[in-house]
Design a protein around this motif. Sequence first.
Motif, PDB file in Angstrom:
ATOM      1  N   ASP A   1      -2.499 -11.516 -10.505  1.00  0.00           N
ATOM      2  CA  ASP A   1      -3.034 -10.795 -12.104  1.00  0.00           C
ATOM      3  C   ASP A   1      -2.480 -12.148 -13.017  1.00  0.00           C
ATOM      4  N   VAL A   2      -1.977 -12.699 -12.951  1.00  0.00           N
ATOM      5  CA  VAL A   2      -0.068 -13.305 -13.592  1.00  0.00           C
ATOM      6  C   VAL A   2       1.070 -12.550 -14.280  1.00  0.00           C
ATOM      7  N   TYR A   3       0.729 -11.373 -13.437  1.00  0.00           N
ATOM      8  CA  TYR A   3       2.013  -9.513 -13.893  1.00  0.00           C
ATOM      9  C   TYR A   3       3.412 -10.631 -12.923  1.00  0.00           C
ATOM     10  N   SER A   4       3.815 -11.016 -13.488  1.00  0.00           N
ATOM     11  CA  SER A   4       5.775 -11.071 -13.112  1.00  0.00           C
ATOM     12  C   SER A   4       6.379 -10.301 -13.420  1.00  0.00           C
ATOM     13  N   TYR A   5       7.016 -10.041 -12.358  1.00  0.00           N
ATOM     14  CA  TYR A   5       8.354  -9.100 -11.741  1.00  0.00           C
ATOM     15  C   TYR A   5       9.756 -10.326 -11.508  1.00  0.00           C
ATOM     16  N   ARG A   6      10.693  -9.983 -12.334  1.00  0.00           N
ATOM     17  CA  ARG A   6      12.208 -10.058 -12.069  1.00  0.00           C
ATOM     18  C   ARG A   6      13.227  -9.348 -11.172  1.00  0.00           C
ATOM     19  N   SER A   7      13.976  -9.860 -11.329  1.00  0.00           N
ATOM     20  CA  SER A   7      15.760  -9.238 -10.309  1.00  0.00           C
ATOM     21  C   SER A   7      15.778  -8.051 -11.175  1.00  0.00           C
ATOM     22  N   GLY A   8      15.432  -6.620  -9.848  1.00  0.00           N
ATOM     23  CA  GLY A   8      15.873  -5.293 -10.384  1.00  0.00           C
ATOM     24  C   GLY A   8      14.396  -4.785 -10.797  1.00  0.00           C
ATOM     25  N   ASP A   9      13.461  -5.386 -10.482  1.00  0.00           N
ATOM     26  CA  ASP A   9      11.939  -4.996 -10.356  1.00  0.00           C
ATOM     27  C   ASP A   9      12.046  -4.606  -8.949  1.00  0.00           C
ATOM     28  N   PHE A  10      11.070  -2.932  -8.635  1.00  0.00           N
ATOM     29  CA  PHE A  10      10.921  -2.547  -8.051  1.00  0.00           C
ATOM     30  C   PHE A  10       9.108  -1.795  -8.818  1.00  0.00           C
ATOM     31  N   VAL A  11       8.693  -2.261  -7.132  1.00  0.00           N
ATOM     32  CA  VAL A  11       7.345  -2.091  -7.652  1.00  0.00           C
ATOM     33  C   VAL A  11       6.293  -1.619  -5.797  1.00  0.00           C
ATOM     34  N   SER A  12       5.471  -0.613  -6.846  1.00  0.00           N
ATOM     35  CA  SER A  12       4.838   0.110  -5.347  1.00  0.00           C
ATOM     36  C   SER A  12       3.240  -0.044  -5.495  1.00  0.00           C
TER      37      SER A  12
END
Length: 99
Positions: free
Chosen positions: A55-66
């Motif tokens: 869905d074009v959501y970007s995560y970067r270094s340091g991001d936590f995703v659940s």
Amino acid sequence: MSGCRWRVCQTNRSGGRISTLTRKPGMAPGARSNPHIHHGLEEFFVLEGDLTDYDVYSYRSGDFVSLAAGSAHCFSTEAGCLLVVTHRGATQSIQEDVL
């Protein structure tokens, strides 16, 4: 998944839990995962680089995703990334048009 190297760190078959670490170089620049659905919780931590969801959501270094059980997705990385991933339950490949 082309362009990605995984190392299984822990497997608990009775609880259906698997922990993995992308190995250096992790997901190579331009790599993309296959579309899939998790039948259990998936969590990941971005150690290095970038990761973009379908869905074009970007995560970067340091991001936590659940991500909740039943989430369907695929990921790509422009510059490459290194991740720690934990998921519970089965993972099933799906067609991209299901996303």
